[in-house]
Design a protein around this motif. Structure first.
Motif, PDB file in Angstrom:
ATOM      1  N   THR A  23       0.824  -1.213   0.000  1.00 22.34           N
ATOM      2  CA  THR A  23       0.000   0.000   0.000  1.00 22.34           C
ATOM      3  C   THR A  23       0.862   1.268   0.000  1.00 22.34           C
ATOM      4  O   THR A  23       0.361   2.370   0.236  1.00 22.34           O
ATOM      5  CB  THR A  23      -0.952   0.024   1.213  1.00 22.34           C
ATOM      6  OG1 THR A  23      -0.181  -0.139   2.411  1.00 22.34           O
ATOM      7  CG2 THR A  23      -1.992  -1.084   1.131  1.00 22.34           C
ATOM      8  N   CYS A  24       2.157   1.083  -0.235  1.00 20.12           N
ATOM      9  CA  CYS A  24       3.065   2.228  -0.380  1.00 20.12           C
ATOM     10  C   CYS A  24       3.215   3.064   0.889  1.00 20.12           C
ATOM     11  O   CYS A  24       3.354   4.287   0.817  1.00 20.12           O
ATOM     12  CB  CYS A  24       2.617   3.116  -1.537  1.00 20.12           C
ATOM     13  SG  CYS A  24       2.767   2.304  -3.135  1.00 20.12           S
ATOM     14  N   GLY A  30      -0.755  -3.455 -11.709  1.00 19.96           N
ATOM     15  CA  GLY A  30       0.065  -3.168 -12.886  1.00 19.96           C
ATOM     16  C   GLY A  30       1.083  -2.052 -12.683  1.00 19.96           C
ATOM     17  O   GLY A  30       1.880  -1.772 -13.569  1.00 19.96           O
ATOM     18  N   TYR A  31       1.055  -1.413 -11.527  1.00 21.53           N
ATOM     19  CA  TYR A  31       2.005  -0.332 -11.244  1.00 21.53           C
ATOM     20  C   TYR A  31       3.165  -0.843 -10.397  1.00 21.53           C
ATOM     21  O   TYR A  31       2.979  -1.692  -9.522  1.00 21.53           O
ATOM     22  CB  TYR A  31       1.305   0.830 -10.535  1.00 21.53           C
ATOM     23  CG  TYR A  31       0.219   1.444 -11.379  1.00 21.53           C
ATOM     24  CD1 TYR A  31       0.544   2.201 -12.496  1.00 21.53           C
ATOM     25  CD2 TYR A  31      -1.121   1.225 -11.084  1.00 21.53           C
ATOM     26  CE1 TYR A  31      -0.453   2.749 -13.302  1.00 21.53           C
ATOM     27  CE2 TYR A  31      -2.122   1.764 -11.884  1.00 21.53           C
ATOM     28  CZ  TYR A  31      -1.777   2.523 -12.987  1.00 21.53           C
ATOM     29  OH  TYR A  31      -2.757   3.051 -13.783  1.00 21.53           O
ATOM     30  N   ILE A  32       4.343  -0.297 -10.672  1.00 13.84           N
ATOM     31  CA  ILE A  32       5.536  -0.760  -9.967  1.00 13.84           C
ATOM     32  C   ILE A  32       5.712   0.012  -8.660  1.00 13.84           C
ATOM     33  O   ILE A  32       5.632   1.239  -8.633  1.00 13.84           O
ATOM     34  CB  ILE A  32       6.775  -0.584 -10.879  1.00 13.84           C
ATOM     35  CG1 ILE A  32       6.603  -1.445 -12.140  1.00 13.84           C
ATOM     36  CG2 ILE A  32       8.063  -0.969 -10.150  1.00 13.84           C
ATOM     37  CD1 ILE A  32       7.534  -1.084 -13.273  1.00 13.84           C
ATOM     38  N   VAL A  33       5.908  -0.759  -7.594  1.00 14.87           N
ATOM     39  CA  VAL A  33       6.156  -0.182  -6.265  1.00 14.87           C
ATOM     40  C   VAL A  33       7.660  -0.264  -5.990  1.00 14.87           C
ATOM     41  O   VAL A  33       8.259  -1.322  -6.193  1.00 14.87           O
ATOM     42  CB  VAL A  33       5.374  -0.997  -5.207  1.00 14.87           C
ATOM     43  CG1 VAL A  33       5.737  -0.552  -3.784  1.00 14.87           C
ATOM     44  CG2 VAL A  33       3.864  -0.876  -5.436  1.00 14.87           C
ATOM     45  N   ASP A  49       2.258   6.791  -6.483  1.00 16.59           N
ATOM     46  CA  ASP A  49       1.162   7.770  -6.576  1.00 16.59           C
ATOM     47  C   ASP A  49      -0.083   7.125  -7.165  1.00 16.59           C
ATOM     48  O   ASP A  49      -1.202   7.338  -6.689  1.00 16.59           O
ATOM     49  CB  ASP A  49       1.564   8.956  -7.466  1.00 16.59           C
ATOM     50  CG  ASP A  49       2.543   9.875  -6.774  1.00 16.59           C
ATOM     51  OD1 ASP A  49       2.777   9.664  -5.564  1.00 16.59           O
ATOM     52  OD2 ASP A  49       3.073  10.785  -7.438  1.00 16.59           O
ATOM     53  N   LYS A  50       0.126   6.324  -8.206  1.00 17.47           N
ATOM     54  CA  LYS A  50      -0.990   5.640  -8.877  1.00 17.47           C
ATOM     55  C   LYS A  50      -1.630   4.623  -7.929  1.00 17.47           C
ATOM     56  O   LYS A  50      -2.851   4.482  -7.878  1.00 17.47           O
ATOM     57  CB  LYS A  50      -0.486   4.886 -10.111  1.00 17.47           C
ATOM     58  CG  LYS A  50       0.259   5.752 -11.089  1.00 17.47           C
ATOM     59  CD  LYS A  50      -0.710   6.401 -12.035  1.00 17.47           C
ATOM     60  CE  LYS A  50       0.041   7.095 -13.163  1.00 17.47           C
ATOM     61  NZ  LYS A  50      -0.791   8.072 -13.847  1.00 17.47           N
ATOM     62  N   VAL A  51      -0.787   3.908  -7.207  1.00 13.58           N
ATOM     63  CA  VAL A  51      -1.293   2.873  -6.303  1.00 13.58           C
ATOM     64  C   VAL A  51      -2.124   3.507  -5.193  1.00 13.58           C
ATOM     65  O   VAL A  51      -3.250   3.075  -4.918  1.00 13.58           O
ATOM     66  CB  VAL A  51      -0.125   2.050  -5.699  1.00 13.58           C
ATOM     67  CG1 VAL A  51      -0.638   1.068  -4.652  1.00 13.58           C
ATOM     68  CG2 VAL A  51       0.632   1.315  -6.803  1.00 13.58           C
TER      69      VAL A  51
END
Ligand SMILES: Nc1ncnc2c1ncn2[C@@H]1O[C@H](COP(=O)(O)OP(=O)(O)OP(=O)(O)O)[C@@H](O)[C@H]1O
Ligand SMILES: [Mg+2]
Length: 241
Positions: free
Chosen positions: A51-52, A65-68, A73-75
């Motif tokens: 969850t960043c 699909g987003y890289i952590v 920001d997208k996540v």
């Protein structure tokens, strides 16, 4: 489709506290996936990375699909979270707390009512957060995670401290969102809950995944009638007393 993908994820706190020692798993779109394991195993660390909230030390992490951490920001915009230690705004009412998150995540007003109804919070809508009981605070945490109708929700011990009926009302909420196509990643120490809700479970022990299967497969492996008994047998086999 894999909505969460984790490969060889490590988390080292400070100089040498190895909380995660190379875990690999993925969560399929639409499933309820539970992380199980004893206190200190690394469940919350995993949820916080996904969850960043904290950064991974190394390994590959993809959420929707987003890289952590690169695309966090997208996540953050897209996922719902029930943190293990949720703090509502103590001077705002239950309704104001929920409304705060719904507005933040671009949900419409009708959602506030719907969420409160679903979690039996209507009687307390005008009560300040600090004046409701622990179990109700937990329900508000679940309520806030639904704001803006996320497609993926992380729930870290959502039902801790709830009485049996309230626990069931949260189960119903989880099933309802799953039936609407939402993916739920859950952590819990209640093995009856994990058995009832989970499509698959991953057992984390000392920073490593020691089992990843359906509840039924784990029960069959240890020839037990419940996930709780199977889990205890697994812990015993690992020398955890
Ligand atoms: N900020 C931190 N700094 C140092 N060590 C930490 C930090 N946060 C967690 N840890 C340690 O990392 C390990 C994993 O902790 P984590 O909170 O992920 O466990 P958990 O599986 O969620 O446990 P619980 O079931 O008690 O919630 C523990 O040994 C914990 O003490
Ligand atoms: Mg935890």
């Amino acid at each position: 489709m894999r909505i969460v993908n984790v490969e060889n994820l490590w988390k080292i706190y400070g100089k040498d506290k190895e909380a995660l020692k190379g875990i690999t798993f993925s969560v399929n779109s639409g499933e309820i996936f539970s992380l199980l394991g004893p206190n200190g195993a690394g469940k919350t660390t995993t949820v916080k990375i996904l969850t960043c909230m904290i950064r991974p030390t190394r390994g590959k992490v993809e959420v929707m699909g987003y890289i952590v951490p690169e695309q966090c920001d997208k996540v953050r915009e897209r996922v719902g979270i029930v943190p293990q230690e949720f703090q509502g705004f103590s001077d705002l009412t239950v309704e104001e707390n929920i409304s705060y998150f719904v507005k933040l995540y671009g949900g419409d007003k009708s959602q506030i009512e719907e969420i409160m109804k679903g979690l039996d919070l209507l009687d307390f809508r005008n009560t300040k957060f600090r004046n409701i009981s622990g179990g109700y605070k937990r329900r508000v945490a679940v309520a806030c995670s639904l704001a803006g109708s996320p497609r993926l929700i992380f729930m870290d011990e959502p039902t801790v401290g709830l009485d049996p009926r309230s626990r069931r009302s949260v189960w119903e909420t989880i099933k309802r969102v799953r039936d609407a196509g939402v993916t739920v990643l859950l952590t819990t120490h209640y093995l009856d809950e994990a058995q009832k809700l989970s499509d698959r479970v991953a057992v984390i022990f000392d920073g490593k995944i020691v089992r990843l299967s359906t509840p039924l497969e784990l029960m069959e492996e240890f020839r037990k009638q419940s996930l709780e008994e199977a889990y205890l047998a697994l812990m015993e086999s690992l020398g955890d007393s």
